[in-house]
Scaffold this motif. Structure first.
Motif, PDB file in Angstrom:
ATOM      1  N   VAL A   1       0.858  -1.184   0.000  1.00 56.34           N
ATOM      2  CA  VAL A   1       0.000   0.000   0.000  1.00 56.34           C
ATOM      3  C   VAL A   1       0.889   1.227   0.000  1.00 56.34           C
ATOM      4  CG1 VAL A   1      -1.853  -1.183   1.240  1.00 56.34           C
ATOM      5  CG2 VAL A   1      -0.126   0.108   2.517  1.00 56.34           C
ATOM      6  N   PHE A   2       0.288   2.377  -0.269  1.00 56.10           N
ATOM      7  CA  PHE A   2       0.996   3.658  -0.211  1.00 56.10           C
ATOM      8  C   PHE A   2       0.404   4.448   0.937  1.00 56.10           C
ATOM      9  CE2 PHE A   2       1.535   2.059  -4.424  1.00 56.10           C
ATOM     10  CZ  PHE A   2       2.807   2.450  -4.814  1.00 56.10           C
ATOM     11  N   THR A   3       1.229   4.772   1.911  1.00 61.80           N
ATOM     12  CA  THR A   3       0.732   5.402   3.129  1.00 61.80           C
ATOM     13  C   THR A   3       0.375   6.860   2.898  1.00 61.80           C
ATOM     14  OG1 THR A   3       2.928   6.085   3.876  1.00 61.80           O
ATOM     15  CG2 THR A   3       2.222   3.851   4.442  1.00 61.80           C
ATOM     16  N   SER A   4      -0.156   7.477   3.979  1.00 68.82           N
ATOM     17  CA  SER A   4      -0.631   8.862   3.889  1.00 68.82           C
ATOM     18  C   SER A   4       0.506   9.858   3.704  1.00 68.82           C
ATOM     19  CB  SER A   4      -1.418   9.222   5.153  1.00 68.82           C
ATOM     20  OG  SER A   4      -0.620   9.024   6.309  1.00 68.82           O
TER      21      SER A   4
ATOM     22  N   SER B   1       2.279  -4.636   2.892  1.00 69.75           N
ATOM     23  CA  SER B   1       1.047  -4.876   3.635  1.00 69.75           C
ATOM     24  C   SER B   1       0.225  -5.902   2.853  1.00 69.75           C
ATOM     25  CB  SER B   1       0.252  -3.579   3.821  1.00 69.75           C
ATOM     26  OG  SER B   1      -0.931  -3.815   4.547  1.00 69.75           O
ATOM     27  N   PRO B   2       0.359  -7.192   3.192  1.00 71.09           N
ATOM     28  CA  PRO B   2      -0.371  -8.226   2.438  1.00 71.09           C
ATOM     29  C   PRO B   2      -1.868  -7.947   2.403  1.00 71.09           C
ATOM     30  CG  PRO B   2       1.254  -9.221   3.905  1.00 71.09           C
ATOM     31  CD  PRO B   2       1.204  -7.760   4.242  1.00 71.09           C
ATOM     32  N   LEU B   3      -2.479  -8.281   1.288  1.00 73.46           N
ATOM     33  CA  LEU B   3      -3.889  -7.980   1.072  1.00 73.46           C
ATOM     34  C   LEU B   3      -4.782  -8.614   2.143  1.00 73.46           C
ATOM     35  CD1 LEU B   3      -6.114  -6.761  -0.674  1.00 73.46           C
ATOM     36  CD2 LEU B   3      -6.074  -8.841  -2.070  1.00 73.46           C
ATOM     37  N   ASN B   4      -4.470  -9.854   2.540  1.00 71.78           N
ATOM     38  CA  ASN B   4      -5.307 -10.538   3.520  1.00 71.78           C
ATOM     39  C   ASN B   4      -5.102 -10.028   4.940  1.00 71.78           C
ATOM     40  OD1 ASN B   4      -2.753 -11.513   3.857  1.00 71.78           O
ATOM     41  ND2 ASN B   4      -3.309 -13.684   3.883  1.00 71.78           N
ATOM     42  N   GLU B   5      -4.140  -9.133   5.126  1.00 69.77           N
ATOM     43  CA  GLU B   5      -3.893  -8.559   6.446  1.00 69.77           C
ATOM     44  C   GLU B   5      -4.223  -7.072   6.510  1.00 69.77           C
ATOM     45  OE1 GLU B   5       0.122  -9.307   7.477  1.00 69.77           O
ATOM     46  OE2 GLU B   5      -0.037 -11.490   7.254  1.00 69.77           O
ATOM     47  N   THR B   6      -4.451  -6.445   5.363  1.00 72.04           N
ATOM     48  CA  THR B   6      -4.629  -4.992   5.334  1.00 72.04           C
ATOM     49  C   THR B   6      -6.022  -4.576   5.778  1.00 72.04           C
ATOM     50  OG1 THR B   6      -3.043  -4.832   3.528  1.00 72.04           O
ATOM     51  CG2 THR B   6      -4.492  -2.940   3.901  1.00 72.04           C
ATOM     52  N   GLY B   7      -7.031  -5.161   5.153  1.00 69.03           N
ATOM     53  CA  GLY B   7      -8.411  -4.752   5.405  1.00 69.03           C
ATOM     54  C   GLY B   7      -8.961  -3.966   4.227  1.00 69.03           C
TER      55      GLY B   7
ATOM     56  N   THR C   1     -23.961   3.923   3.022  1.00 66.81           N
ATOM     57  CA  THR C   1     -23.256   3.308   4.144  1.00 66.81           C
ATOM     58  C   THR C   1     -21.925   2.741   3.654  1.00 66.81           C
ATOM     59  OG1 THR C   1     -24.348   1.171   3.792  1.00 66.81           O
ATOM     60  CG2 THR C   1     -25.384   2.697   5.356  1.00 66.81           C
ATOM     61  N   VAL C   2     -21.000   2.581   4.595  1.00 70.47           N
ATOM     62  CA  VAL C   2     -19.710   1.957   4.308  1.00 70.47           C
ATOM     63  C   VAL C   2     -19.433   0.955   5.417  1.00 70.47           C
ATOM     64  CG1 VAL C   2     -18.490   3.869   5.460  1.00 70.47           C
ATOM     65  CG2 VAL C   2     -17.236   2.347   3.925  1.00 70.47           C
ATOM     66  N   THR C   3     -19.000  -0.226   5.040  1.00 69.67           N
ATOM     67  CA  THR C   3     -18.712  -1.307   5.981  1.00 69.67           C
ATOM     68  C   THR C   3     -17.228  -1.633   5.957  1.00 69.67           C
ATOM     69  OG1 THR C   3     -20.932  -2.234   5.675  1.00 69.67           O
ATOM     70  CG2 THR C   3     -19.250  -3.689   6.631  1.00 69.67           C
ATOM     71  N   SER C   4     -16.671  -1.845   7.141  1.00 66.06           N
ATOM     72  CA  SER C   4     -15.239  -2.099   7.272  1.00 66.06           C
ATOM     73  C   SER C   4     -14.984  -3.525   7.743  1.00 66.06           C
ATOM     74  CB  SER C   4     -14.616  -1.116   8.277  1.00 66.06           C
ATOM     75  OG  SER C   4     -13.316  -1.539   8.661  1.00 66.06           O
ATOM     76  N   ASN C   5     -13.934  -4.139   7.206  1.00 62.65           N
ATOM     77  CA  ASN C   5     -13.466  -5.407   7.772  1.00 62.65           C
ATOM     78  C   ASN C   5     -12.064  -5.256   8.357  1.00 62.65           C
ATOM     79  OD1 ASN C   5     -11.799  -5.290   5.557  1.00 62.65           O
ATOM     80  ND2 ASN C   5     -12.420  -7.270   4.691  1.00 62.65           N
ATOM     81  N   PHE C   6     -11.698  -3.984   8.647  1.00 62.04           N
ATOM     82  CA  PHE C   6     -10.420  -3.731   9.317  1.00 62.04           C
ATOM     83  C   PHE C   6     -10.493  -4.230  10.757  1.00 62.04           C
ATOM     84  CE2 PHE C   6     -10.111  -0.832   5.798  1.00 62.04           C
ATOM     85  CZ  PHE C   6      -8.765  -0.799   5.492  1.00 62.04           C
ATOM     86  N   SER C   7      -9.355  -4.571  11.309  1.00 61.43           N
ATOM     87  CA  SER C   7      -9.304  -5.078  12.684  1.00 61.43           C
ATOM     88  C   SER C   7      -9.368  -3.960  13.710  1.00 61.43           C
ATOM     89  CB  SER C   7      -8.017  -5.883  12.904  1.00 61.43           C
ATOM     90  OG  SER C   7      -6.865  -5.074  12.677  1.00 61.43           O
ATOM     91  N   GLU C   8      -9.281  -2.713  13.272  1.00 60.97           N
ATOM     92  CA  GLU C   8      -9.347  -1.576  14.178  1.00 60.97           C
ATOM     93  C   GLU C   8     -10.323  -0.550  13.628  1.00 60.97           C
ATOM     94  OE1 GLU C   8      -5.421  -0.037  14.557  1.00 60.97           O
ATOM     95  OE2 GLU C   8      -4.668  -1.751  15.718  1.00 60.97           O
ATOM     96  N   ASP C   9     -10.827   0.312  14.515  1.00 64.14           N
ATOM     97  CA  ASP C   9     -11.683   1.413  14.077  1.00 64.14           C
ATOM     98  C   ASP C   9     -10.894   2.330  13.154  1.00 64.14           C
ATOM     99  OD1 ASP C   9     -13.456   0.262  15.781  1.00 64.14           O
ATOM    100  OD2 ASP C   9     -13.573   1.952  17.175  1.00 64.14           O
ATOM    101  N   GLN C  10     -11.582   2.888  12.157  1.00 64.89           N
ATOM    102  CA  GLN C  10     -10.955   3.814  11.222  1.00 64.89           C
ATOM    103  C   GLN C  10     -11.613   5.188  11.374  1.00 64.89           C
ATOM    104  OE1 GLN C  10      -8.258   2.910   9.495  1.00 64.89           O
ATOM    105  NE2 GLN C  10      -8.486   0.855  10.407  1.00 64.89           N
ATOM    106  N   GLU C  11     -10.787   6.183  11.707  1.00 60.79           N
ATOM    107  CA  GLU C  11     -11.284   7.539  11.928  1.00 60.79           C
ATOM    108  C   GLU C  11     -11.240   8.347  10.629  1.00 60.79           C
ATOM    109  OE1 GLU C  11     -12.462   8.405  14.830  1.00 60.79           O
ATOM    110  OE2 GLU C  11     -11.786   6.675  15.999  1.00 60.79           O
TER     111      GLU C  11
END
Length: 363
Positions: A210-213, A273-279, A300-310
């Motif tokens: 991925v390319f970070t912020s 950041s492997p795809l199956n670990e990124t979210g 609506t938007v649904t997340s499968n990330f392991s943490e909340d996304q702000e």
């Protein structure tokens, strides 16, 4: 003039120590009469000047012997021991404690009266040299530690340089590095207020990067003469797959956009950041409603990330019946819970109610 405790000599001829002759002594004082020295009779006695005792200078007293400089000995010993410890990598701290003490004691020993000075001076010199040696040893150790840390970090990142066996090399496929982003569809336009907008399609083909912020997508607007009118930047994590990025040009003025240019991060800026670990995100159904010149859009938007996304950004693209992009907008959600769903809404300006609106979530 004779000493009061010594009686004057009788009158007669006596040796004159100044002229080397004999001068006559009248019993009270010397006269002007002189004669050559007469041969001495072998009597075994020496003729002594009558005033020899009176005029002879007292013999100088022997110089007093200097006492031992105990403080100087201590100062030299402390400086010498500190010098030795300053040369030992594991005992530098002991040397740095002893050397200043030896230096101070050497100065005190140097200024003591009636004491040998060389001990204090030697202690000062030894402490100064020992301090210099200690500094050199310290920086040598520090440089070695930094070098070892860098080498360890490199080994952790890229592994060792040992060549694997041929069999294992054939069994394990080579890992491909990241590649550059792919630029797709582009669109731009102006609204009735004189503001410009754009939409660009960007694909991250790297499944494991991925390319970070810290990286950005920069879009520049030019007129027909090639004059740069305005620039807009979008910062955010570019996840795997294809997405649309939109924005606005607020400084166009009286100009007209003829074309845009897009710049994004290069492959070297990608982060593993492997795809199956990124979210990832999944967009729900979008509904629209007309209100004057505004089209209110909700979804609506649904997340499968392991943490909340702000502050998840939602970029909206409106297309006409022919599929041409005719307007854009973007909004934010306060928070998308980990594994949960959040609602969002936005209003697009001067968009027909029958437009097709799609949404693209971004971190």
């Amino acid at each position: 003039m004779s000493d009061a405790t010594t009686p004057p000599a009788p009158a007669g001829w006596y040796p004159d120590r100044i002229t080397g002759q004999e001068r006559y002594w009248d019993g009270t004082t010397w006269t002007v009469h002189a004669r050559p020295v007469a041969p001495l009779a072998d009597t075994g006695a020496a003729i002594v000047s009558p005033v020899a005792t009176a005029v002879a200078e007292p013999s100088a007293e022997p110089a007093p012997k200097m006492s031992r400089n105990i403080l100087g000995i201590v100062a030299l010993a402390v400086s010498a021991v500190g010098f030795i410890f300053a040369c030992i990598p594991g005992a530098l701290i002991v040397g740095w404690v002893l050397l200043p003490i030896g230096f101070v004691l050497g100065i005190v020993a140097l200024v003591q009266k009636g004491k040998p000075k060389w001990l204090g001076l030697t202690a000062i010199i030894v402490s100064i040299i020992g301090t210099i040696v200690g500094v050199v040893v310290f920086f040598s150790l520090a440089a070695g530690a930094v070098s070892d840390a860098l080498n360890d970090a490199v080994l952790e990142d890229v592994g060792t340089s040992e060549v694997a066996d041929d069999d294992s090399a054939q069994d394990e496929p080579a890992t491909a590095g990241p590649v550059d982003l792919v630029l797709g569809e582009q669109a731009w336009g102006m609204d009735s207020n004189g503001y410009g907008w754009y939409a660009v399609e960007v694909t991250n083909p790297n499944e494991d990067y991925v390319f970070t912020s810290l990286a950005s997508i920069e879009v520049e607007a030019y007129d027909a003469a090639g004059v740069l009118l305005d620039t807009d930047s979008t910062y955010g994590t570019i996840l795997q797959g294809t997405s649309m990025y939109v924005g606005r040009f607020l400084q166009i003025g009286a100009g007209a956009i003829d074309h845009i240019e897009v710049r994004g991060p290069q492959a070297s800026a990608a982060t593993s950041s492997p795809l199956n670990e990124t979210g990832s995100f999944t967009m729900g159904q979008i509904t629209s409603a007309q209100e004057y010149d505004w089209v209110t859009t909700t979804g609506t938007v649904t997340s499968n990330f392991s943490e909340d996304q702000e502050m998840v950004r939602i970029d909206l693209v409106a297309r006409d019946a022919a599929g041409t992009i005719i307007g854009v907008d973007f909004t934010y959600t306060d928070r998308v819970p980990a594994g949960g769903t959040a609602a969002w809404n936005s209003s697009l300006w001067e968009i027909p109610i029958d437009s097709t609106i799609t949404a693209f979530p971004h971190l």
